[in-house]
Motif scaffolding. Structure first.
Motif, PDB file in Angstrom:
ATOM      1  N   ILE A  85       0.860  -1.190   0.000  1.00 11.20           N
ATOM      2  CA  ILE A  85       0.000   0.000   0.000  1.00 11.20           C
ATOM      3  C   ILE A  85       0.889   1.231   0.000  1.00 11.20           C
ATOM      4  N   MET A  86       0.621   2.152  -0.926  1.00 10.36           N
ATOM      5  CA  MET A  86       1.370   3.419  -0.998  1.00 10.36           C
ATOM      6  C   MET A  86       0.381   4.558  -0.834  1.00 10.36           C
ATOM      7  N   ARG A  87       0.595   5.369   0.196  1.00 12.53           N
ATOM      8  CA  ARG A  87      -0.347   6.452   0.507  1.00 12.53           C
ATOM      9  C   ARG A  87       0.188   7.786   0.004  1.00 12.53           C
ATOM     10  N   TYR A  88      -0.716   8.606  -0.496  1.00  9.49           N
ATOM     11  CA  TYR A  88      -0.348   9.903  -1.067  1.00  9.49           C
ATOM     12  C   TYR A  88      -1.289  10.979  -0.550  1.00  9.49           C
ATOM     13  N   ASP A  89      -0.748  12.174  -0.440  1.00  5.25           N
ATOM     14  CA  ASP A  89      -1.588  13.358  -0.270  1.00  5.25           C
ATOM     15  C   ASP A  89      -1.396  14.184  -1.524  1.00  5.25           C
ATOM     16  N   SER A  90      -2.371  14.130  -2.403  1.00  2.34           N
ATOM     17  CA  SER A  90      -2.225  14.774  -3.705  1.00  2.34           C
ATOM     18  C   SER A  90      -2.232  16.299  -3.608  1.00  2.34           C
ATOM     19  N   ARG A  91      -2.520  16.835  -2.429  1.00  3.79           N
ATOM     20  CA  ARG A  91      -2.529  18.295  -2.275  1.00  3.79           C
ATOM     21  C   ARG A  91      -1.127  18.850  -2.078  1.00  3.79           C
ATOM     22  N   LEU A  92      -0.165  17.941  -1.792  1.00  5.21           N
ATOM     23  CA  LEU A  92       1.205  18.399  -1.560  1.00  5.21           C
ATOM     24  C   LEU A  92       1.897  18.692  -2.884  1.00  5.21           C
ATOM     25  N   GLY A  93       2.642  19.776  -2.938  1.00  3.55           N
ATOM     26  CA  GLY A  93       3.375  20.123  -4.148  1.00  3.55           C
ATOM     27  C   GLY A  93       2.459  20.684  -5.212  1.00  3.55           C
ATOM     28  N   LYS A  94       2.987  20.812  -6.410  1.00  6.26           N
ATOM     29  CA  LYS A  94       2.218  21.370  -7.523  1.00  6.26           C
ATOM     30  C   LYS A  94       2.354  20.466  -8.732  1.00  6.26           C
ATOM     31  N   TYR A  95       1.394  20.612  -9.644  1.00  4.74           N
ATOM     32  CA  TYR A  95       1.415  19.861 -10.890  1.00  4.74           C
ATOM     33  C   TYR A  95       1.271  20.868 -12.024  1.00  4.74           C
ATOM     34  N   ASN A  96       2.270  20.916 -12.926  1.00  2.15           N
ATOM     35  CA  ASN A  96       2.268  21.915 -14.009  1.00  2.15           C
ATOM     36  C   ASN A  96       2.110  23.335 -13.464  1.00  2.15           C
ATOM     37  N   GLY A  97       2.736  23.587 -12.300  1.00  2.00           N
ATOM     38  CA  GLY A  97       2.716  24.920 -11.726  1.00  2.00           C
ATOM     39  C   GLY A  97       1.445  25.281 -11.009  1.00  2.00           C
ATOM     40  N   LYS A  98       0.503  24.331 -10.921  1.00  2.00           N
ATOM     41  CA  LYS A  98      -0.787  24.608 -10.281  1.00  2.00           C
ATOM     42  C   LYS A  98      -0.970  23.684  -9.079  1.00  2.00           C
ATOM     43  N   PRO A  99      -1.802  24.112  -8.113  1.00  2.00           N
ATOM     44  CA  PRO A  99      -2.074  23.224  -6.971  1.00  2.00           C
ATOM     45  C   PRO A  99      -2.660  21.910  -7.446  1.00  2.00           C
ATOM     46  N   ARG A 100      -2.260  20.811  -6.794  1.00  2.00           N
ATOM     47  CA  ARG A 100      -2.784  19.500  -7.162  1.00  2.00           C
ATOM     48  C   ARG A 100      -4.227  19.365  -6.677  1.00  2.00           C
ATOM     49  N   PRO A 101      -5.076  18.684  -7.450  1.00  2.00           N
ATOM     50  CA  PRO A 101      -6.448  18.439  -7.007  1.00  2.00           C
ATOM     51  C   PRO A 101      -6.506  17.290  -6.018  1.00  2.00           C
ATOM     52  N   GLY A 102      -7.670  17.104  -5.382  1.00  2.00           N
ATOM     53  CA  GLY A 102      -7.904  15.918  -4.573  1.00  2.00           C
ATOM     54  C   GLY A 102      -7.402  16.029  -3.160  1.00  2.00           C
ATOM     55  N   GLY A 103      -7.078  14.889  -2.587  1.00  2.00           N
ATOM     56  CA  GLY A 103      -6.649  14.839  -1.194  1.00  2.00           C
ATOM     57  C   GLY A 103      -5.920  13.546  -0.934  1.00  2.00           C
ATOM     58  N   LEU A 104      -6.215  12.910   0.198  1.00  2.00           N
ATOM     59  CA  LEU A 104      -5.558  11.659   0.557  1.00  2.00           C
ATOM     60  C   LEU A 104      -6.076  10.520  -0.318  1.00  2.00           C
ATOM     61  N   ARG A 105      -5.153   9.663  -0.762  1.00  2.00           N
ATOM     62  CA  ARG A 105      -5.554   8.480  -1.522  1.00  2.00           C
ATOM     63  C   ARG A 105      -4.474   7.422  -1.391  1.00  2.00           C
ATOM     64  N   SER A 106      -4.863   6.176  -1.654  1.00  2.00           N
ATOM     65  CA  SER A 106      -3.934   5.066  -1.541  1.00  2.00           C
ATOM     66  C   SER A 106      -3.944   4.239  -2.814  1.00  2.00           C
ATOM     67  N   THR A 107      -2.754   3.785  -3.199  1.00  2.00           N
ATOM     68  CA  THR A 107      -2.584   2.874  -4.320  1.00  2.00           C
ATOM     69  C   THR A 107      -2.111   1.532  -3.774  1.00  2.00           C
ATOM     70  N   LEU A 108      -2.695   0.454  -4.275  1.00  2.00           N
ATOM     71  CA  LEU A 108      -2.303  -0.889  -3.874  1.00  2.00           C
ATOM     72  C   LEU A 108      -1.569  -1.570  -5.015  1.00  2.00           C
ATOM     73  N   CYS A 109      -0.368  -2.033  -4.733  1.00  2.00           N
ATOM     74  CA  CYS A 109       0.425  -2.806  -5.690  1.00  2.00           C
ATOM     75  C   CYS A 109       0.171  -4.286  -5.417  1.00  2.00           C
ATOM     76  N   ILE A 110      -0.381  -4.976  -6.409  1.00  2.00           N
ATOM     77  CA  ILE A 110      -0.890  -6.334  -6.234  1.00  2.00           C
ATOM     78  C   ILE A 110      -0.004  -7.343  -6.952  1.00  2.00           C
ATOM     79  N   SER A 111       0.114  -8.536  -6.376  1.00  2.00           N
ATOM     80  CA  SER A 111       0.827  -9.650  -6.996  1.00  2.00           C
ATOM     81  C   SER A 111      -0.157 -10.552  -7.743  1.00  2.00           C
ATOM     82  N   SER A 112       0.322 -11.165  -8.814  1.00  2.00           N
ATOM     83  CA  SER A 112      -0.514 -12.057  -9.616  1.00  2.00           C
ATOM     84  C   SER A 112      -0.002 -13.491  -9.637  1.00  2.00           C
ATOM     85  N   GLN A 113       1.247 -13.695  -9.197  1.00  2.00           N
ATOM     86  CA  GLN A 113       1.847 -15.020  -9.164  1.00  2.00           C
ATOM     87  C   GLN A 113       2.742 -15.134  -7.929  1.00  2.00           C
ATOM     88  N   VAL A 114       3.025 -16.366  -7.535  1.00  2.00           N
ATOM     89  CA  VAL A 114       4.080 -16.605  -6.554  1.00  2.00           C
ATOM     90  C   VAL A 114       5.358 -16.798  -7.366  1.00  2.00           C
TER      91      VAL A 114
END
Length: 372
Positions: A94-123
């Motif tokens: 699990i990788m957690r982000y706060d998309s409000r931190l920093g800027k994107y293309n010189g503009k404030p980032r939209p959104g807020g807290l979100r999480s991305t899950l990196c999943i395995s498909s095989q052993v």
């Protein structure tokens, strides 16, 4: 016969249809199991009477168990060690982000807290990429669709998952049927993940790439290219011999023509191997007619398993500048999360860690940012 996961969609659907039970109840079962982690299937309310003995004899709420949860020192990355029914282990991150931190293309980032899950498909993994710890395990077995979905179930009890990336252990397109079935579950009730928030990464299994847009439209395709020439690819990715670069690029062109979606190109930066200016120009020429985002990935140490070295910051920046200025290719540099718990790109390999490093990692660019 092994008891199946209740999240094995085709298995439970087949059994319900054979028994004359309305398959719409399946989504209610999933919702109850997600909300009640230690439940028994007998406890699911309001099912037809015939459903209970069927569920009791053939299915489990979960065939896997969460063996351990390891937090990174910065507390934004969590590695899940999951024990499967056959005794094998897989890892999810699990990788957690706060998309409000920093800027994107010189503009404030939209959104807020979100999480991305990196999943395995095989052993383990058959591909044997020389810069990847998982490849050192060899291939053990495919996961069932239910075992894939259960990683999302376990993770969702720790964090609200908004994005899923199939970049964990294994080559997803080598477990094609289970992958497709799992994604169809994830994008339906009660998970309701948007297909546009799901990314499947592949080393370039061309026959599967030809099928994936029709079977699961609107998901994102990420290709582990890692070199602009066939000879270098074969040197660092043995599986590239079976999927020559020219054939792969023709397949990607057809995929893009059919899907009208950008393709994400993953490119690991290996000092003196694929990170020189000439390689950047080769890559630019290879990709200049495509709609792509190139993600440059600094190599993560995998102990004694590899002799590769991480490219210098100067080399990575120069590589990015050539792609941007000479070929107008959108290029990002991945900032790593989870190196201190061996949860970063290429580091997933089954181990029972007893200590952690104290490195402080910068946050990874979220896959979602690449769509903005």
């Amino acid at each position: 016969m092994a008891i199946r996961s209740v999240f094995d969609s085709s298995a439970i659907r087949t059994e319900f249809e054979k028994a004359g039970i309305n398959t719409n109840f399946i989504h209610l079962i999933w919702k109850y199991v997600i909300q009640n982690p230690n439940c028994e299937l007998d406890e699911v309310p309001s099912l037809p009477a015939a459903a209970y003995p069927l569920l009791r004899s053939k299915f489990k709420p979960s065939t896997s168990t969460l063996h351990s949860v390891i937090e990174s020192s910065d507390e934004v990355t969590t590695k899940l060690l999951i024990k499967l029914q056959n005794g094998a282990f897989v890892e999810a991150v699990i990788m957690r982000y706060d998309s409000r931190l920093g800027k994107y293309n010189g503009k404030p980032r939209p959104g807020g807290l979100r999480s991305t899950l990196c999943i395995s498909s095989q052993v383990g993994c058959k591909m044997g990429c020389k810069f990847c710890a998982t490849g050192s395990m060899g291939f053990k077995n495919n996961l069932s669709s239910g075992e894939i979905v259960e990683q999302l179930v376990h993770a969702s009890r720790l964090s609200q998952i908004r994005n899923v990336v199939f970049m964990g252990m294994g080559e997803p397109l080598n477990n094609y049927a289970a992958l497709v079935e799992a994604i169809r579950v994830m994008t339906a009730s009660p998970f309701w993940l948007s297909p546009k928030k799901i990314t499947v990464s592949t080393v370039g299994i061309t026959h599967a790439i030809n099928r994936i847009h029709n079977d699961i439209p609107n998901i994102n395709l990420a290709v582990s290219l890692h070199a602009p020439a066939q000879d270098i690819r074969c040197q660092i990715m043995p599986a590239a011999r079976a999927f020559p670069l020219e054939r792969l690029m023709n397949t990607l062109r057809e995929y893009q023509n059919n899907s009208q979606q950008k393709i994400f190109i993953e490119y690991i930066m290996l000092d003196g191997v694929n990170d020189e200016a000439q390689h950047a120009h080769q890559l630019g020429k290879l990709l200049e007619t495509f709609q792509v985002v190139v993600n440059l990935i600094p190599f993560n140490p995998i102990g004694t398993l590899s002799d590769f070295r991480t490219s210098s910051e100067h080399s990575v920046t120069r590589f990015q500048e050539i792609l941007r200025s000479a070929y107008n290719i959108r290029t990002t540099i991945r900032k790593q999360m989870g190196q201190d718990i061996s949860g970063a790109c290429g580091q997933l390999v089954i181990s029972m860690p007893d200590k952690r490093s104290t490195g402080n990692e910068e946050p990874l660019i979220d896959i979602e940012d690449l769509h903005l």
